[in-house]
Design a protein around this motif. Sequence first.
Motif, PDB file in Angstrom:
ATOM      1  N   GLY A   4      -7.888  -8.264   8.612  1.00 13.82           N
ATOM      2  CA  GLY A   4      -7.160  -7.175   7.955  1.00 13.82           C
ATOM      3  C   GLY A   4      -5.682  -7.424   7.788  1.00 13.82           C
ATOM      4  O   GLY A   4      -4.993  -6.617   7.157  1.00 13.82           O
ATOM      5  N   ASP A  41       0.024   3.791   7.843  1.00 15.20           N
ATOM      6  CA  ASP A  41      -0.423   2.649   7.039  1.00 15.20           C
ATOM      7  C   ASP A  41      -1.902   2.831   6.657  1.00 15.20           C
ATOM      8  O   ASP A  41      -2.288   2.604   5.506  1.00 15.20           O
ATOM      9  N   ILE A  50      -8.982   0.155   9.048  1.00 11.36           N
ATOM     10  CA  ILE A  50      -8.160  -0.402   7.976  1.00 11.36           C
ATOM     11  C   ILE A  50      -6.712  -0.629   8.425  1.00 11.36           C
ATOM     12  O   ILE A  50      -5.828  -0.775   7.597  1.00 11.36           O
ATOM     13  N   ASN A  51      -6.504  -0.649   9.728  1.00 10.33           N
ATOM     14  CA  ASN A  51      -5.204  -1.109  10.234  1.00 10.33           C
ATOM     15  C   ASN A  51      -5.459  -2.125  11.330  1.00 10.33           C
ATOM     16  O   ASN A  51      -5.973  -1.790  12.399  1.00 10.33           O
ATOM     17  N   GLY A  52      -5.120  -3.383  11.023  1.00 10.00           N
ATOM     18  CA  GLY A  52      -5.389  -4.467  11.957  1.00 10.00           C
ATOM     19  C   GLY A  52      -4.603  -4.336  13.245  1.00 10.00           C
ATOM     20  O   GLY A  52      -5.114  -4.604  14.336  1.00 10.00           O
ATOM     21  N   THR A  53      -3.345  -3.884  13.117  1.00 11.34           N
ATOM     22  CA  THR A  53      -2.484  -3.789  14.294  1.00 11.34           C
ATOM     23  C   THR A  53      -3.062  -2.809  15.315  1.00 11.34           C
ATOM     24  O   THR A  53      -3.168  -3.131  16.508  1.00 11.34           O
ATOM     25  N   ASP A  73       1.944   1.685  11.649  1.00 10.85           N
ATOM     26  CA  ASP A  73       0.646   1.181  12.132  1.00 10.85           C
ATOM     27  C   ASP A  73       0.063   2.113  13.188  1.00 10.85           C
ATOM     28  O   ASP A  73      -1.080   2.546  13.080  1.00 10.85           O
ATOM     29  N   TYR A 120       1.394  -9.165  11.949  1.00 10.86           N
ATOM     30  CA  TYR A 120       0.409  -8.151  11.544  1.00 10.86           C
ATOM     31  C   TYR A 120       1.061  -6.811  11.223  1.00 10.86           C
ATOM     32  O   TYR A 120       0.589  -6.066  10.372  1.00 10.86           O
ATOM     33  N   ALA A 121       2.116  -6.473  11.982  1.00  6.29           N
ATOM     34  CA  ALA A 121       2.648  -5.107  11.927  1.00  6.29           C
ATOM     35  C   ALA A 121       3.538  -4.896  10.703  1.00  6.29           C
ATOM     36  O   ALA A 121       4.074  -5.844  10.122  1.00  6.29           O
ATOM     37  N   GLU A 122       3.681  -3.639  10.317  1.00  7.66           N
ATOM     38  CA  GLU A 122       4.592  -3.273   9.235  1.00  7.66           C
ATOM     39  C   GLU A 122       6.033  -3.419   9.722  1.00  7.66           C
ATOM     40  O   GLU A 122       6.293  -3.456  10.934  1.00  7.66           O
ATOM     41  N   LYS A 142       0.834  -1.235   0.000  1.00  8.81           N
ATOM     42  CA  LYS A 142       0.000   0.000   0.000  1.00  8.81           C
ATOM     43  C   LYS A 142       0.848   1.255   0.000  1.00  8.81           C
ATOM     44  O   LYS A 142       0.471   2.268  -0.589  1.00  8.81           O
TER      45      LYS A 142
HETATM   46  N1  HSE Z   1       0.268  -3.715   9.185  1.00  5.97           N
HETATM   47  C1  HSE Z   1      -0.968  -3.827   8.497  1.00  5.97           C
HETATM   48  C2  HSE Z   1      -2.092  -3.858   9.497  1.00  5.97           C
HETATM   49  C3  HSE Z   1      -0.974  -5.072   7.661  1.00  5.97           C
HETATM   50  O1  HSE Z   1      -1.850  -4.079  10.682  1.00  5.97           O
HETATM   51  O2  HSE Z   1      -3.241  -3.646   9.095  1.00  5.97           O
HETATM   52  C4  HSE Z   1      -2.163  -5.175   6.753  1.00  5.97           C
HETATM   53  O3  HSE Z   1      -2.138  -4.214   5.754  1.00  5.97           O
END
Ligand code: HSE
Length: 436
Positions: free
Chosen positions: A300, A201, A158-161, A196, A188-190, A105
Amino acid sequence: MQPVRVGLLGMGTVGGGTIRVLKRNAEEISRRAGRGIVVTQAAARDLKKQRIVDTAGISLTTDPFAVVNNPDIDVVVELIGGDTIARELVTKAIANGKHVVTANKALIAKHGNEIFAQAQAKGVMVAFEAAVAGGIPIIKAIREGLAGNRIEWLAGIINGTSNFILTEMRDKGREFSDVLTEAQALGYAEADPTFDVEGIDAAHKLTILAAIAFGIPLQFTKAYTEGITNLTSEDVSYAEQLGYRIKSLGIARRAANGIELRVHPTLVPARRLIANVDGVMNAVLVKGDAVGPTLYYGPGAGAEPTASAVVADLVDVVRMMTADPENRVPHLAFQPDALSDIPILPMAQVKTAYYLRLRAQDRPGVLADVTRILGDLKISIEAIVQKGTADGVATIILLTHRVLEQNMDDALERIKKLPTISGEIMRIRMEALNAN
Ligand code: HSE
Ligand code: NDP
């Protein structure tokens, strides 16, 4: 027919998940795509590293350019991340006439306009479903499923973290840093987790959603971004008492004078479905003029949920490989020469409601001073709660109706200067997210 040969850049969380799903569901995928889809070559930095999947049968390299320059590769899947080497690789793959699938993204939000123009000129596809909201097919839903609508607004977790962190802190009283470490361990994290927790993100993803919803170019630098790091458990608790949940939302709205593009913690009525989206789950509400409000929900982040979107893009690419490039679904939903130059609004021109928390001396006239300033700036109050404290200082919580952000900025400047007000004033934006 020969299977389609995929070159994979990156074998981490999403790359590993993609190999696993392609292998496990090979037969089903081939029945859908009309051809087999096989990873024949893959690149990573360290070939000795333990992988989440068996890479037997795949030619491995530490040189990702060997993959994009390999004449035997039909489609390049970029799962390295970032916008430095990934940008070079995607640009090279396009120049070499290869279709590209990416989950990146940051790359699309910052450089998508030029990447799509290059792809258009070469007649190749760049697919990016996995870049937004992990496994939820939200790009396809907006770009194709809602193509008959004039999109009015969208709002999403729209950020799972960060949603995972907020949920664990609220439900289990866990520490921020402890939950972030777990989100990193779960994949999950970038690579840089400040992306995040500081909303960057989510702003990348929102930029992409706004482009395909409103037919505007990608304009990441104009997105307003505020993270979750300043939130306190006190505010989470007051919000709950008032019937709200605090969620980190990305909001894009078509206003009379431009487009709102903003990511920030937001009070949402607790009865809304989106207020109850917890953990790593994402949800995107999209309001179209014909369909009304629609809600898309799902995981997500994570290896296989994201791989689900990557593989769906691969199937799309395979199905479309023989189609005339002019007749394919446009990258940004609208034809490239039909994009609109409608401006992105500065935050001062955004209209929203507010939650304010301030500390004031607990004596007559103090509240009147505050409400007079709000009234002077045409800010109408929805609710006031006062919590007395032992040291003669009261906590005041105010909920306001929608107002121009500029008026709220001016009001807060004036309130801060009152001698009876102490400390910082907490301001959290609030959205009704109803059908209007
Ligand atoms: N780091 C992003 C999140 C991964 O936590 O949403 C998914 O795009
Ligand atoms: P990881 O860090 O888990 O994986 C990155 C991979 O890229 C690793 O295999 C790494 O190699 C490889 N790599 C890095 N630099 C190079 C290089 N110079 N040459 C060759 N290989 C390189 O990241 P993720 O899988 O989590 O994320 C990948 C992309 O997907 C990112 O754009 C991310 O934003 C996006 N995304 C991630 C989601 C998630 O849930 N994780 C969800 C949605 C999108 P090595 O393993 O040897 O270090």
